[in-house]
Design a protein around this motif. Structure first.
Motif, mmCIF file in Angstrom:
data_model
loop_
_atom_site.group_PDB
_atom_site.id
_atom_site.type_symbol
_atom_site.label_atom_id
_atom_site.label_comp_id
_atom_site.label_asym_id
_atom_site.label_seq_id
_atom_site.Cartn_x
_atom_site.Cartn_y
_atom_site.Cartn_z
ATOM 1 N N THR A 182 60.724 -31.087 -7.128
ATOM 2 C CA THR A 182 60.030 -32.450 -7.898
ATOM 3 C C THR A 182 59.276 -31.927 -9.082
ATOM 4 O OG1 THR A 182 59.527 -33.149 -5.355
ATOM 5 C CG2 THR A 182 58.193 -33.911 -7.323
ATOM 6 N N LEU A 183 58.794 -30.807 -9.299
ATOM 7 C CA LEU A 183 58.174 -30.684 -10.560
ATOM 8 C C LEU A 183 59.130 -30.422 -11.561
ATOM 9 C CD1 LEU A 183 55.443 -28.347 -9.333
ATOM 10 C CD2 LEU A 183 55.131 -30.436 -10.162
ATOM 11 N N VAL A 184 60.243 -29.691 -11.097
ATOM 12 C CA VAL A 184 61.392 -29.470 -12.256
ATOM 13 C C VAL A 184 61.725 -30.768 -12.896
ATOM 14 C CG1 VAL A 184 63.794 -28.382 -12.467
ATOM 15 C CG2 VAL A 184 61.732 -27.081 -11.732
ATOM 16 N N HIS A 185 62.114 -31.661 -11.829
ATOM 17 C CA HIS A 185 62.720 -32.879 -11.866
ATOM 18 C C HIS A 185 61.909 -33.693 -12.973
ATOM 19 C CE1 HIS A 185 65.052 -36.529 -11.403
ATOM 20 N NE2 HIS A 185 63.910 -37.263 -11.243
ATOM 21 N N ALA A 186 60.615 -33.720 -12.755
ATOM 22 C CA ALA A 186 59.567 -34.507 -13.523
ATOM 23 C C ALA A 186 59.444 -33.756 -14.834
ATOM 24 C CB ALA A 186 58.085 -34.268 -12.764
ATOM 25 N N TYR A 187 59.549 -32.682 -14.861
ATOM 26 C CA TYR A 187 59.523 -32.189 -16.329
ATOM 27 C C TYR A 187 60.724 -32.177 -17.075
ATOM 28 C CZ TYR A 187 59.324 -28.465 -20.078
ATOM 29 O OH TYR A 187 59.513 -27.815 -21.287
ATOM 30 N N GLU A 188 61.890 -32.208 -16.421
ATOM 31 C CA GLU A 188 63.090 -32.624 -17.170
ATOM 32 C C GLU A 188 63.329 -33.956 -17.461
ATOM 33 O OE1 GLU A 188 66.158 -31.109 -14.264
ATOM 34 O OE2 GLU A 188 65.799 -29.274 -14.987
ATOM 35 N N GLU A 189 62.684 -34.968 -16.678
ATOM 36 C CA GLU A 189 62.695 -36.436 -17.047
ATOM 37 C C GLU A 189 61.764 -36.640 -18.408
ATOM 38 O OE1 GLU A 189 64.184 -39.356 -15.589
ATOM 39 O OE2 GLU A 189 65.413 -37.872 -14.811
ATOM 40 N N GLU A 190 60.723 -35.894 -18.320
ATOM 41 C CA GLU A 190 59.914 -36.160 -19.581
ATOM 42 C C GLU A 190 60.134 -35.369 -20.830
ATOM 43 O OE1 GLU A 190 55.191 -35.117 -20.534
ATOM 44 O OE2 GLU A 190 55.675 -35.283 -18.600
ATOM 45 N N HIS A 191 60.881 -34.107 -20.636
ATOM 46 C CA HIS A 191 61.242 -33.568 -21.907
ATOM 47 C C HIS A 191 62.651 -33.543 -22.269
ATOM 48 C CE1 HIS A 191 57.529 -32.000 -20.522
ATOM 49 N NE2 HIS A 191 57.037 -31.679 -21.842
ATOM 50 N N GLU A 192 63.685 -33.550 -21.543
ATOM 51 C CA GLU A 192 65.046 -33.432 -21.665
ATOM 52 C C GLU A 192 65.645 -34.689 -22.326
ATOM 53 O OE1 GLU A 192 67.274 -31.035 -19.189
ATOM 54 O OE2 GLU A 192 65.858 -29.293 -19.370
ATOM 55 N N ARG A 193 65.777 -35.179 -23.357
ATOM 56 C CA ARG A 193 66.272 -36.265 -23.687
ATOM 57 C C ARG A 193 67.770 -36.446 -23.661
ATOM 58 N NH1 ARG A 193 61.984 -38.757 -23.028
ATOM 59 N NH2 ARG A 193 60.161 -38.157 -24.584
ATOM 60 N N VAL A 194 68.170 -37.527 -23.152
ATOM 61 C CA VAL A 194 69.861 -37.601 -23.036
ATOM 62 C C VAL A 194 70.189 -38.562 -24.146
ATOM 63 C CG1 VAL A 194 71.457 -38.828 -21.629
ATOM 64 C CG2 VAL A 194 69.891 -37.905 -20.371
ATOM 65 N N PRO A 195 71.139 -38.002 -25.021
ATOM 66 C CA PRO A 195 71.549 -38.812 -26.073
ATOM 67 C C PRO A 195 71.653 -40.385 -25.741
ATOM 68 C CG PRO A 195 72.775 -36.960 -25.857
ATOM 69 C CD PRO A 195 71.969 -37.018 -24.624
ATOM 70 N N ASP A 196 71.306 -41.182 -26.715
ATOM 71 C CA ASP A 196 71.703 -42.569 -26.618
ATOM 72 C C ASP A 196 72.924 -43.051 -27.189
ATOM 73 O OD1 ASP A 196 70.883 -45.200 -26.118
ATOM 74 O OD2 ASP A 196 70.104 -45.725 -27.796
ATOM 75 N N ILE A 197 74.014 -42.649 -26.257
ATOM 76 C CA ILE A 197 75.312 -42.959 -26.493
ATOM 77 C C ILE A 197 76.079 -43.300 -25.337
ATOM 78 C CG2 ILE A 197 75.308 -41.238 -28.566
ATOM 79 C CD1 ILE A 197 76.571 -39.357 -26.926
ATOM 80 N N ALA A 198 77.280 -43.823 -25.541
ATOM 81 C CA ALA A 198 77.921 -44.251 -24.676
ATOM 82 C C ALA A 198 79.502 -44.332 -25.078
ATOM 83 C CB ALA A 198 77.511 -45.801 -23.925
ATOM 84 N N GLY A 199 80.442 -44.575 -23.909
ATOM 85 C CA GLY A 199 81.618 -44.583 -24.189
ATOM 86 C C GLY A 199 82.197 -43.227 -24.646
#
Length: 133
Positions: free
Chosen positions: A58-75
């Motif tokens: 849970t802690l790892v997931h929360a850290y990744e959600e807050e700190h790892e940005r997914v590029p705002d791209i599609a397709g």
């Protein structure tokens, strides 16, 4: 303010480093510990360390959600990004077809079928929406 008992303070000191994720280095250490716990505990909810596995996950997931940005791209841009991230060439995507089919999708000359989108989403473990422009 509630005072922590001396017993709790004594036990927290050795546990705190295991549950601290304040930077990328601590995150990396936590992921290593989490992987080791998964190897040892698996899905055995009766294992004595299952609670630690669950909490650390849970802690790892929360850290990744807050700190790892997914590029705002599609397709096609998302697929190009994933290909680069995974070191893939035009020949490495049988989910789409041959080299020409992949190139046609990446250059906007061809759209993906629902079957292709689902296969790519499963391969890269992302939402199908990632491949829809």
């Amino acid at each position: 303010m509630i005072q922590l008992s001396a017993d709790l303070q004594t036990h927290w000191t050795p546990i705190a480093p295991i549950l601290s994720l304040r930077n990328d280095q601590e995150h990396g250490t936590a992921v290593e510990r989490l992987n080791a716990l998964v190897d040892d505990v698996g899905t055995d909810e009766n294992h004595p360390l299952y609670g630690l596995l669950d909490t650390l996950g849970t802690l790892v997931h929360a850290y990744e959600e807050e700190h790892e940005r997914v590029p705002d791209i599609a397709g096609s841009a998302a697929l190009a990004h994933l290909m680069e991230e995974h070191g893939l060439s035009l020949d490495d995507l049988p989910e789409i077809g041959d080299r020409t089919a992949v190139k046609n999708y990446l250059t906007g000359q061809q759209e993906l079928s629902v079957k292709q989108v689902r296969a790519l989403a499963q391969r890269f473990r992302v939402s199908s929406e990632v491949f829809i422009e």
